[in-house]
Scaffold this motif. Structure first.
Motif, mmCIF file in Angstrom:
data_model
loop_
_atom_site.group_PDB
_atom_site.id
_atom_site.type_symbol
_atom_site.label_atom_id
_atom_site.label_comp_id
_atom_site.label_asym_id
_atom_site.label_seq_id
_atom_site.Cartn_x
_atom_site.Cartn_y
_atom_site.Cartn_z
ATOM 1 N N TRP A 161 24.535 -39.284 19.837
ATOM 2 C CA TRP A 161 23.809 -39.795 18.676
ATOM 3 C C TRP A 161 22.573 -40.582 19.117
ATOM 4 O O TRP A 161 21.496 -40.406 18.566
ATOM 5 N N ARG A 162 22.714 -41.437 20.108
ATOM 6 C CA ARG A 162 21.570 -42.238 20.575
ATOM 7 C C ARG A 162 20.438 -41.346 21.091
ATOM 8 O O ARG A 162 19.261 -41.642 20.867
ATOM 9 N N ASN A 163 20.784 -40.254 21.770
ATOM 10 C CA ASN A 163 19.756 -39.315 22.236
ATOM 11 C C ASN A 163 19.019 -38.684 21.062
ATOM 12 O O ASN A 163 17.796 -38.524 21.088
ATOM 13 N N PHE A 164 19.775 -38.327 20.023
ATOM 14 C CA PHE A 164 19.163 -37.762 18.827
ATOM 15 C C PHE A 164 18.248 -38.795 18.164
ATOM 16 O O PHE A 164 17.106 -38.499 17.802
ATOM 17 N N VAL A 165 18.738 -40.010 18.014
ATOM 18 C CA VAL A 165 17.964 -41.086 17.382
ATOM 19 C C VAL A 165 16.674 -41.351 18.149
ATOM 20 O O VAL A 165 15.596 -41.502 17.549
ATOM 21 N N ALA A 166 16.760 -41.391 19.469
ATOM 22 C CA ALA A 166 15.565 -41.648 20.285
ATOM 23 C C ALA A 166 14.517 -40.562 20.055
ATOM 24 O O ALA A 166 13.328 -40.863 19.860
ATOM 25 N N ALA A 167 14.950 -39.303 20.045
ATOM 26 C CA ALA A 167 14.008 -38.196 19.819
ATOM 27 C C ALA A 167 13.440 -38.267 18.397
ATOM 28 O O ALA A 167 12.244 -38.066 18.186
ATOM 29 N N TYR A 168 14.279 -38.580 17.425
ATOM 30 C CA TYR A 168 13.861 -38.659 16.027
ATOM 31 C C TYR A 168 12.851 -39.785 15.834
ATOM 32 O O TYR A 168 11.835 -39.625 15.165
ATOM 33 N N ASN A 169 13.141 -40.930 16.432
ATOM 34 C CA ASN A 169 12.239 -42.083 16.305
ATOM 35 C C ASN A 169 10.882 -41.831 16.940
ATOM 36 O O ASN A 169 9.886 -42.422 16.534
ATOM 37 N N ASP A 170 10.833 -40.958 17.939
ATOM 38 C CA ASP A 170 9.583 -40.661 18.643
ATOM 39 C C ASP A 170 8.714 -39.616 17.939
ATOM 40 O O ASP A 170 7.587 -39.367 18.363
ATOM 41 N N LEU A 171 9.222 -39.016 16.875
ATOM 42 C CA LEU A 171 8.446 -37.992 16.176
ATOM 43 C C LEU A 171 7.194 -38.612 15.545
ATOM 44 O O LEU A 171 7.264 -39.696 14.960
ATOM 45 N N PRO A 172 6.066 -37.915 15.650
ATOM 46 C CA PRO A 172 4.833 -38.433 15.056
ATOM 47 C C PRO A 172 4.743 -38.081 13.564
ATOM 48 O O PRO A 172 4.088 -37.114 13.177
ATOM 49 N N LEU A 173 5.430 -38.863 12.722
ATOM 50 C CA LEU A 173 5.439 -38.594 11.288
ATOM 51 C C LEU A 173 4.608 -39.638 10.550
ATOM 52 O O LEU A 173 4.649 -40.826 10.878
#
Length: 195
Positions: free
Chosen positions: A155-167
């Motif tokens: 989950w933390r890996n997913f969250v880190a990638a999600y938080n880094d998205l340029p939205l």
């Protein structure tokens, strides 16, 4: 009308998404628990049908080249095949399902994926309930099993990638609307399948 998105300095994209979807998510959780999906294997089989339809909806998103470029390894996170095997374990037939999401913007698709991935985090509790029905990671509850690296790390890996998205702010709101639509879809399935 565009909704203003509050951005406290310390909040992350996932935290903002969670805040925007909490009401819809809580309503769904309460409805699922009222359905008593772990009262018997028969009730659990209905829960599997709900899960099967939802994961049939999101499976194309997990296979999307665009989403995999944004969230590396997304395709490996798909739980549809594990769900199908769970249904077969309990004597059911896992028919092939077509997604009912219709066309989604990239941001809305991210909202649907957030719901699916969040359900994997919450599956730790559900897995314990399934074990009371003599189900396991090898029989009937495969889709509830944690990742070999650990559920939390996954989950933390997913969250880190999600938080880094340029939205943009508008895209974050679109993602939240996508997540709400996904929660409503599951709620509708619970109503239809459990009655």
């Amino acid at each position: 009308m565009l909704i203003e998105l509050e951005r406290p300095a310390e909040s992350t994209r996932i935290q903002r998404l969670k805040a925007l979807t909490t009401g819809t998510h809580d309503t769904l959780d309460k409805r699922i628990m009222r359905a008593e999906p772990f009262a018997s294997r028969e009730r659990y089989a209905l829960f599997l049908a709900v899960q099967h339809h939802f994961h049939g909806d999101v499976a194309p998103l997990y296979a999307s080249a665009d989403l995999n470029a944004k969230l590396p390894g997304l395709a490996d996170r798909c739980r549809l095949e594990a769900l199908r095997q769970d249904i077969v374990d309990l004597g059911g037939t896992a028919e092939t399902l077509a997604s009912t999401t219709g066309p989604l913007s990239p941001a809305a698709a991210l909202g649907w994926v957030y719901v699916a991935e969040g359900s994997n985090l919450g599956a730790a509790f559900l897995r314990k309930e399934a074990m009371k029905l003599d189900l396991s990671d090898d029989f009937g509850a495969r889709h509830l099993a944690g990742h070999p690296e650990g559920r939390g790390l996954h989950w933390r890996n997913f969250v880190a990638a999600y938080n880094d998205l340029p939205l943009s702010e508008a895209e974050e709101i679109d993602a939240a609307e996508g997540a709400k639509a996904a929660f409503r879809r599951v709620h509708g399935l619970v109503e239809k399948i459990f009655g």
